[in-house]
Design an enzyme around this catalytic site. Sequence first.
Site, PDB file in Angstrom:
ATOM      1  N   CYS A  55       0.720  -1.274   0.194  1.00 34.32           N
ATOM      2  CA  CYS A  55       0.561  -0.166   0.469  1.00 34.32           C
ATOM      3  C   CYS A  55       0.848   1.250  -0.094  1.00 34.32           C
ATOM      4  CB  CYS A  55      -1.248  -0.315   1.455  1.00 34.32           C
ATOM      5  SG  CYS A  55       0.093  -0.180   2.628  1.00 34.32           S
ATOM      6  N   GLN A 103       1.683   5.590   9.123  1.00 32.29           N
ATOM      7  CA  GLN A 103       0.569   5.230   8.244  1.00 32.29           C
ATOM      8  C   GLN A 103      -0.177   4.571   9.444  1.00 32.29           C
ATOM      9  OE1 GLN A 103       4.458   2.820   6.048  1.00 32.29           O
ATOM     10  NE2 GLN A 103       2.981   1.231   6.419  1.00 32.29           N
ATOM     11  N   ARG A 152       3.844   3.303  12.625  1.00 30.02           N
ATOM     12  CA  ARG A 152       2.446   3.191  12.973  1.00 30.02           C
ATOM     13  C   ARG A 152       2.131   4.290  13.306  1.00 30.02           C
ATOM     14  NH1 ARG A 152      -0.152   0.579   9.434  1.00 30.02           N
ATOM     15  NH2 ARG A 152       1.225  -1.380  10.311  1.00 30.02           N
ATOM     16  N   HIS A 198      -2.662   6.235   4.881  1.00 30.55           N
ATOM     17  CA  HIS A 198      -0.931   6.417   5.229  1.00 30.55           C
ATOM     18  C   HIS A 198      -0.899   7.364   4.364  1.00 30.55           C
ATOM     19  CE1 HIS A 198      -1.294   2.045   5.978  1.00 30.55           C
ATOM     20  NE2 HIS A 198      -0.589   1.624   4.877  1.00 30.55           N
TER      21      HIS A 198
HETATM   22  N1  HSE Z   1       2.018  -3.600   5.519  1.00 29.47           N
HETATM   23  C1  HSE Z   1       1.293  -2.736   5.079  1.00 29.47           C
HETATM   24  C2  HSE Z   1       1.337  -1.762   6.686  1.00 29.47           C
HETATM   25  C3  HSE Z   1      -0.611  -2.357   4.635  1.00 29.47           C
HETATM   26  O1  HSE Z   1       1.004  -2.726   7.485  1.00 29.47           O
HETATM   27  O2  HSE Z   1       0.808  -0.588   6.509  1.00 29.47           O
HETATM   28  C4  HSE Z   1       0.104  -3.282   3.517  1.00 29.47           C
HETATM   29  O3  HSE Z   1       0.515  -2.928   2.636  1.00 29.47           O
END
Ligand code: HSE
Length: 372
Positions: free
Chosen positions: A135, A162, A267, A274
């Site tokens: 993503c 993210q 995160r 994102h």
């Molecule tokens: N790996 C990505 C995430 C999402 O953890 O935000 C999937 O592509």
Amino acid sequence: MLKIGFVGWRGMVGSVLMDRMIREDDFKGYEPIFYTTSNIGGEGPDIGIDIPPLSDAYDIGLLSTMDIIVTCQGGDYTKKVYPEIRGKGWNGYWIDSASALRMSDESIIVLDPVNRDVIDSGFKLGIKTYVGGNCTVSLMLMALSGLFASGHIQWISSMTYQAASGAGAKHMKELIAQMKVLGDASGALLQDPSSTAIAIDELITRELRDKVFPVENFLVPLAGSLIPWIDSPMESGQTREEWKGSSETNKILNTARPIPVDGLCVRVGAMRCHSQGLTIKLDANIPLDEVVDMIDRGNQWVKVVQNTKESTINELTPAAVNGTLEVPVGRVHKMLMGPDFVTAFTVGDQLLWGAAEPIRRILNIIIELCEG
Ligand code: HSE
């Protein structure tokens, strides 16, 4: 008439895909067959046409009668079923949202507004496996497709912010559950006009560190905090999420000489968008208005946001972008490091361009190419 099997249509990415397909009136001109791993004979999704009861997603014989299989069921399903069905000689088109087959030589990572040429030539060469990209990578490429096409990018550093959705549906719910605990705990102090921010902060910190704080999925608090680690460790010191930046970008673009893309993936407490802060090293001192113009002309979904406070806070946030296909890019300016360094910030919906939309579009492309 083509027979198209759908697996994993009920999960988060699958249901966003179904929603987009219904909205775009995609379920026509072929026979859709829905599969299940848990509810054989049950009722499939309401797609506005009659469909047969749900079939067994592990029935290789049945799956082998499909011309195209679209799966959002996840990596474990792909790892089990894909080698079996290919091993039995099935030669249909496999379209997958999971990462398991992304770096395989027999697959193309799909993001057609950016790599339609790679898809078309792969199709002509007989490639039968098409996989949605990571993503973060897909959203960065949607944002910068015009600059990539110009050939002026030497390297990119991408620092990400993210959303919870990238980790999964349970994580999204846990983020809100964490927020609720904090909101409930601080309710009385918030009501009290004489309470201080420091008193609220002390209470919140106690809650975040309390053993009963809900962290089953994230393992640590995300609300009121952040987590600078996504996915598993790599030998390089990167996380796997960070490693994907370069490897997937270069596979998607089929670059002759790899363009390094690297940075830290973090995160944050956003729901499904994102965001990324980008440092872009160009190969020349290109005037800023030309850079902006190249970004803006990249594709029909990218939108350059003026580098003003008002435009930025209204148009360049997860709150503004959630649930939309727009990919805004803002804060674009030259950096102190030198005239060939440009910075930008971009936001994109992780479940749309980051997951379901490239899958929806490659299905339509493959149907068109098969019939054309
Ligand atoms: N790996 C990505 C995430 C999402 O953890 O935000 C999937 O592509």
